[in-house]
Design a protein around this motif. Sequence first.
Motif, PDB file in Angstrom:
ATOM      1  N   HIS A  59       0.733  -1.201  -0.095  1.00  0.00           N
ATOM      2  CA  HIS A  59      -0.060  -0.122  -0.027  1.00  0.00           C
ATOM      3  C   HIS A  59       0.798   1.408   0.087  1.00  0.00           C
ATOM      4  O   HIS A  59       2.032   1.406   0.770  1.00  0.00           O
ATOM      5  CB  HIS A  59      -0.898   0.076   1.271  1.00  0.00           C
ATOM      6  CG  HIS A  59      -1.800  -1.306   1.210  1.00  0.00           C
ATOM      7  ND1 HIS A  59      -3.005  -1.289   0.348  1.00  0.00           N
ATOM      8  CD2 HIS A  59      -1.649  -2.476   1.695  1.00  0.00           C
ATOM      9  CE1 HIS A  59      -3.468  -2.706   0.434  1.00  0.00           C
ATOM     10  NE2 HIS A  59      -2.846  -3.260   1.490  1.00  0.00           N
ATOM     11  N   ARG A  60       0.284   2.389  -0.626  1.00  0.00           N
ATOM     12  CA  ARG A  60       1.102   3.697  -0.925  1.00  0.00           C
ATOM     13  C   ARG A  60       1.465   4.249   0.433  1.00  0.00           C
ATOM     14  O   ARG A  60       2.635   4.636   0.450  1.00  0.00           O
ATOM     15  CB  ARG A  60       0.467   4.370  -1.826  1.00  0.00           C
ATOM     16  CG  ARG A  60      -0.901   4.885  -1.251  1.00  0.00           C
ATOM     17  CD  ARG A  60      -1.693   5.730  -2.418  1.00  0.00           C
ATOM     18  NE  ARG A  60      -2.829   6.589  -1.970  1.00  0.00           N
ATOM     19  CZ  ARG A  60      -4.081   5.736  -1.844  1.00  0.00           C
ATOM     20  NH1 ARG A  60      -3.948   4.503  -1.929  1.00  0.00           N
ATOM     21  NH2 ARG A  60      -5.036   6.364  -1.538  1.00  0.00           N
ATOM     22  N   ALA A  61       0.767   4.416   1.406  1.00  0.00           N
ATOM     23  CA  ALA A  61       1.080   4.949   2.716  1.00  0.00           C
ATOM     24  C   ALA A  61       2.473   4.630   3.237  1.00  0.00           C
ATOM     25  O   ALA A  61       3.293   5.272   3.658  1.00  0.00           O
ATOM     26  CB  ALA A  61       0.076   5.053   3.663  1.00  0.00           C
ATOM     27  N   ASP A  62       2.614   3.046   3.302  1.00  0.00           N
ATOM     28  CA  ASP A  62       3.935   2.430   3.850  1.00  0.00           C
ATOM     29  C   ASP A  62       5.089   3.023   2.804  1.00  0.00           C
ATOM     30  O   ASP A  62       6.046   3.151   3.400  1.00  0.00           O
ATOM     31  CB  ASP A  62       3.721   1.156   3.865  1.00  0.00           C
ATOM     32  CG  ASP A  62       2.804   0.818   5.248  1.00  0.00           C
ATOM     33  OD1 ASP A  62       2.334   1.781   6.042  1.00  0.00           O
ATOM     34  OD2 ASP A  62       2.623  -0.446   5.312  1.00  0.00           O
ATOM     35  N   ALA A  63       4.937   2.940   1.627  1.00  0.00           N
ATOM     36  CA  ALA A  63       5.910   3.153   0.538  1.00  0.00           C
ATOM     37  C   ALA A  63       6.426   4.463   0.538  1.00  0.00           C
ATOM     38  O   ALA A  63       7.492   4.946   0.799  1.00  0.00           O
ATOM     39  CB  ALA A  63       5.603   2.802  -0.792  1.00  0.00           C
ATOM     40  N   PHE A  64       5.438   5.474   0.950  1.00  0.00           N
ATOM     41  CA  PHE A  64       5.876   7.004   0.892  1.00  0.00           C
ATOM     42  C   PHE A  64       6.523   7.126   2.482  1.00  0.00           C
ATOM     43  O   PHE A  64       7.520   7.799   2.334  1.00  0.00           O
ATOM     44  CB  PHE A  64       4.543   7.852   0.963  1.00  0.00           C
ATOM     45  CG  PHE A  64       4.139   8.482  -0.323  1.00  0.00           C
ATOM     46  CD1 PHE A  64       5.017   9.138  -0.907  1.00  0.00           C
ATOM     47  CD2 PHE A  64       2.827   7.889  -0.797  1.00  0.00           C
ATOM     48  CE1 PHE A  64       4.708   9.735  -2.150  1.00  0.00           C
ATOM     49  CE2 PHE A  64       2.733   8.244  -2.286  1.00  0.00           C
ATOM     50  CZ  PHE A  64       3.659   9.211  -2.777  1.00  0.00           C
ATOM     51  N   ALA A  65       5.766   6.495   3.503  1.00  0.00           N
ATOM     52  CA  ALA A  65       6.665   6.802   4.804  1.00  0.00           C
ATOM     53  C   ALA A  65       8.046   6.297   5.117  1.00  0.00           C
ATOM     54  O   ALA A  65       8.996   6.804   5.125  1.00  0.00           O
ATOM     55  CB  ALA A  65       5.908   6.233   6.009  1.00  0.00           C
ATOM     56  N   ALA A  66       8.214   5.067   4.164  1.00  0.00           N
ATOM     57  CA  ALA A  66       9.557   4.463   4.394  1.00  0.00           C
ATOM     58  C   ALA A  66      10.707   5.206   3.520  1.00  0.00           C
ATOM     59  O   ALA A  66      11.712   5.176   3.783  1.00  0.00           O
ATOM     60  CB  ALA A  66       9.374   2.939   3.895  1.00  0.00           C
ATOM     61  N   SER A  67      10.099   5.601   2.277  1.00  0.00           N
ATOM     62  CA  SER A  67      11.072   6.251   1.514  1.00  0.00           C
ATOM     63  C   SER A  67      11.530   7.762   2.138  1.00  0.00           C
ATOM     64  O   SER A  67      12.819   8.014   2.100  1.00  0.00           O
ATOM     65  CB  SER A  67      10.628   6.544  -0.136  1.00  0.00           C
ATOM     66  OG  SER A  67       9.320   7.358   0.337  1.00  0.00           O
ATOM     67  N   ARG A  68      10.683   8.182   2.774  1.00  0.00           N
ATOM     68  CA  ARG A  68      10.902   9.560   3.406  1.00  0.00           C
ATOM     69  C   ARG A  68      11.941   9.333   4.757  1.00  0.00           C
ATOM     70  O   ARG A  68      12.792   9.953   4.930  1.00  0.00           O
ATOM     71  CB  ARG A  68       9.504  10.166   3.799  1.00  0.00           C
ATOM     72  CG  ARG A  68       9.564  11.404   4.569  1.00  0.00           C
ATOM     73  CD  ARG A  68       9.945  12.645   3.689  1.00  0.00           C
ATOM     74  NE  ARG A  68       9.880  14.087   4.137  1.00  0.00           N
ATOM     75  CZ  ARG A  68      10.857  14.655   4.539  1.00  0.00           C
ATOM     76  NH1 ARG A  68      12.006  14.032   4.468  1.00  0.00           N
ATOM     77  NH2 ARG A  68      10.806  15.851   4.898  1.00  0.00           N
ATOM     78  N   PHE A  69      11.335   8.085   5.413  1.00  0.00           N
ATOM     79  CA  PHE A  69      12.425   7.948   6.560  1.00  0.00           C
ATOM     80  C   PHE A  69      13.995   7.723   6.175  1.00  0.00           C
ATOM     81  O   PHE A  69      14.979   8.034   6.735  1.00  0.00           O
ATOM     82  CB  PHE A  69      11.761   6.663   7.107  1.00  0.00           C
ATOM     83  CG  PHE A  69      12.615   5.938   8.267  1.00  0.00           C
ATOM     84  CD1 PHE A  69      12.880   6.570   9.363  1.00  0.00           C
ATOM     85  CD2 PHE A  69      13.445   4.845   7.830  1.00  0.00           C
ATOM     86  CE1 PHE A  69      13.880   5.705  10.340  1.00  0.00           C
ATOM     87  CE2 PHE A  69      14.080   4.103   8.764  1.00  0.00           C
ATOM     88  CZ  PHE A  69      14.519   4.694  10.068  1.00  0.00           C
ATOM     89  N   ALA A  70      13.752   6.804   4.974  1.00  0.00           N
ATOM     90  CA  ALA A  70      15.283   6.312   4.528  1.00  0.00           C
ATOM     91  C   ALA A  70      16.004   7.637   4.156  1.00  0.00           C
ATOM     92  O   ALA A  70      17.255   7.504   4.477  1.00  0.00           O
ATOM     93  CB  ALA A  70      14.986   5.455   3.161  1.00  0.00           C
ATOM     94  N   ILE A  71      15.751   8.451   3.440  1.00  0.00           N
ATOM     95  CA  ILE A  71      16.336   9.737   3.175  1.00  0.00           C
ATOM     96  C   ILE A  71      16.981  10.480   4.167  1.00  0.00           C
ATOM     97  O   ILE A  71      17.970  10.883   4.254  1.00  0.00           O
ATOM     98  CB  ILE A  71      15.906  10.492   1.882  1.00  0.00           C
ATOM     99  CG1 ILE A  71      16.938  11.603   1.455  1.00  0.00           C
ATOM    100  CG2 ILE A  71      14.678  11.089   2.311  1.00  0.00           C
ATOM    101  CD1 ILE A  71      18.030  10.816   0.711  1.00  0.00           C
TER     102      ILE A  71
END
Lengths: 81, 81, 166, 166
Positions: C110-122
Amino acid sequence: MLVKVRLFARLREIAGASELARSVPAGATARVLWDQLAVDFPALEDYGNVVSCAVNDDYARLTATLNEGDEVAFLPPVSGG
Amino acid sequence: MLVKVRLFARLREIAGASELARSVPAGATARVLWDQLAVDFPALEDYGNVVSCAVNDDYARLTATLNEGDEVAFLPPVSGG
Amino acid sequence: MPSTPRETTADGRYRVTSKPLDSTVITRLVSAPGCGAVVTFTGLVRDANAGRRVLWLDYEAYEPLALKAFEQIGDEAAGRWAAVRLAIHHRTGRVAIGEASVILAAASAHRADAFAASRFAIERIKQIAPIWKHEHFEGGEVWIEGATADPLDIAAREAAFERACS
Amino acid sequence: MPSTPRETTADGRYRVTSKPLDSTVITRLVSAPGCGAVVTFTGLVRDANAGRRVLWLDYEAYEPLALKAFEQIGDEAAGRWAAVRLAIHHRTGRVAIGEASVILAAASAHRADAFAASRFAIERIKQIAPIWKHEHFEGGEVWIEGATADPLDIAAREAAFERACS
């Protein structure tokens, strides 16, 4: 005992080398090694409060005790991304 | 007056056509046209509260007054992305 | 494409390389059949920084430790968002204006997790990855120095999760 | 690549097409020299939905209105985050499992805005873009029906901004 030092970025430039061999007393910590380097290269002193380190390619505390042959890397504040 | 109707997705399937020609009274709104279609195709009634519309390729209210030759599109709830 | 063991992890998801980065490759590394969303972040070298006209950047990395940092970031993300899969590729050496210095991708059902994880990663990369930016600008050069790298600093990690709006 | 006027806006940033989507192309459409961050969102067709084993999706679009919806979303994003530039490409027709149904990219000087704008854009597409998903699953098919498309619904728009954590 002998250890290998690795330096990066500005620290490397200050020392004029990316790798150095150093001898430290048995039981010395990474901090002891750092302080010894800072005697040879006084410009390193600016980094005393912000430097971090790694031992044998793993993050380590400056309080970590070193062993013969360890590779100790000193890292200035990072700026990847 | 004559108007052209465009239907999409499930609405298109219910009517069995993506385009229809219809005659509505002068001054009729999009809602009047919709109600007329729902007489011909009763399964459209399920969509009475959720349908939206466009007139001549612009979003419009169902209360919009139609003009001769308008192209009126009825849109079931969307699911893009 | 052959690469030395120091440049990349076994599955290719984490990489430090002097070659140009390819977002298609990185996206493919995280995609899987159950995955409905991939968010990709690309960091590009800007032509200006702090009022200076930037000419290019040189990136220096401590490769083996950088790969470990990326793996830690991937593990932290997977710990927070169970089904998230991350890939991080970072450039070294000279990087021209407009080129990508880092590309990361996060895939999830789901998109919410993909957005959150990528934001966290950078955010996390900027906190702990042993990589340094040497800025060459009109009239000089300067090492950019950001955060003291401390992967065990819990407050920093929580701040990165905070930024991710998770 | 030639295309009819109905498929794309003049600058190519907004597109509705039956051809496979290319994230590299879409990313390039938004990049500019002052731009330090590009966030790309890719929506992939999943093999399962609501307990059904999905075989493929057919997307139907009202093309000229979909392009206007994308332009509105780009304008809304630029109104909120001044320097953000968006591109949105959406697929129509049959899309196989694992293929991209939508790819959007948001570029900005700084990463926070690029993340927020891309998150906003995908929420907003799902709210107002006149596009419909026809799901073919093992044992049947169904039209997926989500939101009543109302581009003037302020509450919906604000909810999309909210999701963007902006």
